[in-house]
Enzyme design. Structure first.
Site, mmCIF file in Angstrom:
data_model
loop_
_atom_site.group_PDB
_atom_site.id
_atom_site.type_symbol
_atom_site.label_atom_id
_atom_site.label_comp_id
_atom_site.label_asym_id
_atom_site.label_seq_id
_atom_site.Cartn_x
_atom_site.Cartn_y
_atom_site.Cartn_z
ATOM 1 N N ASP A 99 46.452 102.215 87.562
ATOM 2 C CA ASP A 99 45.127 101.937 86.978
ATOM 3 C C ASP A 99 45.257 101.585 85.502
ATOM 4 O O ASP A 99 46.270 101.861 84.862
ATOM 5 C CB ASP A 99 44.195 103.155 87.128
ATOM 6 C CG ASP A 99 44.669 104.376 86.348
ATOM 7 O OD1 ASP A 99 45.885 104.680 86.381
ATOM 8 O OD2 ASP A 99 43.838 105.027 85.690
ATOM 9 N N GLU B 280 45.505 107.694 86.527
ATOM 10 C CA GLU B 280 46.101 108.462 85.429
ATOM 11 C C GLU B 280 45.146 108.520 84.255
ATOM 12 O O GLU B 280 45.013 109.532 83.585
ATOM 13 C CB GLU B 280 47.430 107.827 84.994
ATOM 14 C CG GLU B 280 48.267 108.692 84.049
ATOM 15 C CD GLU B 280 47.990 108.495 82.570
ATOM 16 O OE1 GLU B 280 48.495 109.287 81.769
ATOM 17 O OE2 GLU B 280 47.261 107.566 82.201
HETATM 18 ZN ZN LIG Z 1 49.586 105.134 80.815
#
Ligand SMILES: [Zn+2]
Length: 413
Positions: free
Chosen positions: A88, A181
């Site tokens: 992401d 994340e």
């Molecule tokens: Zn990162």
């Protein structure tokens, strides 16, 4: 690994330019409800799964939560190690329709992204390291997504070289791609039981040479204040106001130990939220420190502030609930000295000068470390993450890829 320089450069650049064009922005709000927070992250994950199969990896785990793990079988005896990156990109800047700009033979001048936005080598002094080399920027309308598609491209490039060459000796290697994340929720559903790795490396750091092996010990505290409500006409000596209790509690937190007053190795108390009514109020506080004793001192301090508020508001109650969030990964890395010693060797063989950085935060690697798999964080080569001024130089990506190849060899020695 110098024999692979030219091929690494071509492969890593091609992959990087392709991956950054795939829109994978995550969503911090939705992440509290579902993993992955956005379906679009599957667009890159599906591509990676397909590419793993194309390079000959058949042992693949891929689930509906967006965790993709491929395993390369070893060609010699060695412990299993893993490399991890997230698919992401942060929602802090637009991440759709990324149009990477490739500046070949960078001449040291100011890079104009568009009329109003530029990258100035006087501010971004690392640019001077890449004179005559290829630098990649955005067109000024989006972030670039080097965080962490550079990491993804470096891992996939290393994997394709390992799969196509008999020259590199290696044990089993796990390639781990995760969602979300940037939302802080990326490890919540991590299928740890799938991993065989004894050590992992996240490829998610910044500038060339960056190496992170230390993060905070992190705790979160919920405080509940209970007052006693009486009609104001007869409140004298009887009313205990939870709003006042909560605000006096927050005012006891030492201002010189707040995030805004600290840096480097200093920890802090960080009041996050205060809400409530006469009867009940609540406060949420984060505690951060690099030191195991110091974090316990902070936990104790929260209890003594609570006792002080109860003493000052007879009849009022303060409840303190403290939860551990993550621990400093240094603790587990020190117990497994080979994990860091091998990175240092890998850097040396790739002619990379290590810059150790302490993380005033946590990473997916710190979560994995806490699950028992020591996982320091290695540079990808990117700069100005989460911003329209994000950039990366190709030689740094080549070096990061070489660090991965060196590591797999060093773990067999
Ligand atoms: Zn990162």
């Amino acid at each position: 690994m110098n024999r692979f320089d030219k091929v690494i450069e071509e492969l890593v650049l091609e992959r990087f330019l392709r991956y950054v064009k795939i829109w994978t922005t995550s969503d911090r709000i939705l992440a509290r409800e579902k993993t992955p927070s956005t379906e679009r992250q599957f667009d890159l994950l599906n591509t990676l799964e397909k590419e793993m199969r194309e390079i000959g990896i058949s042992d693949i785990f891929y689930n509906e939560k967006g965790y993709l793990i491929g395993r390369i079988p070893g060609n010699t005896k060695a412990e299993t190690i893993g490399f991890m990156a997230h698919v992401d990109t942060a929602s802090d800047a637009p991440g759709k329709d990324v149009k990477p700009q490739v500046h070949k033979n960078y001449d040291g001048s100011v890079i104009e992204l568009n009329k109003s936005l530029m990258i100035d080598p006087d501010e971004d002094t690392d640019l001077s390291l890449y004179l005559g080399k290829t630098v990649i920027t955005t067109d000024g309308t989006t972030l670039l997504g080097a965080d962490d598609k550079a990491g993804v491209a470096e891992i996939m490039t290393a994997a394709s070289i390992i799969m196509s060459s008999d020259e590199i000796k290696h044990g089993d290697i796990e390639l781990i791609f995760t969602p979300d994340e940037e939302t802080g929720c990326g490890m919540d559903n991590f299928p740890k039981e799938i991993l065989h790795a004894r050590a992992c490396y996240t490829m998610d750091g910044g500038r060339e040479g960056e190496l992170e092996d230390e993060c905070y010990y992190a705790y979160g505290a919920d405080l509940l204040f209970e007052g006693i409500v009486i009609h104001p006409g007869s409140a004298r000596g009887k009313l205990v106001n939870a709003v006042t209790m909560a605000s006096s509690y927050v005012s006891m937190l030492p201002r010189n130990e707040s995030p805004e007053a600290t840096d480097g190795r200093y920890g802090n108390f960080w009041a996050q939220n205060i809400s409530g009514t006469l009867e009940r109020a609540s406060v949420h506080i984060l505690l951060r420190s690099f030191d195991a004793d110091d974090i316990q001192r902070r936990v104790k301090a929260l209890h003594s502030f609570a006792a002080a508020v109860e003493a000052a508001f007879p009849g009022g109650k303060v409840y303190v609930e403290v939860k551990k969030q993550y621990v400093n990964m240094k603790e587990k890395l020190d117990q497994n000295p080979r994990v860091m010693a091998n990175v240092e060797k890998a850097f040396e063989r790739a002619a990379v000068e290590p810059h150790k950085v302490i993380i005033r935060g946590g990473t997916d690697g710190s979560r994995l470390t806490e699950m028992g798999i020591p996982t320091p964080n290695i540079f990808t080569g990117g700069h100005n993450f989460h911003s329209r001024k994000e950039w990366i130089a190709v030689p740094a990506m080549v070096k990061a890829t070489k660090v991965i190849l060196n590591l797999v060899e060093i773990w067999t020695e």
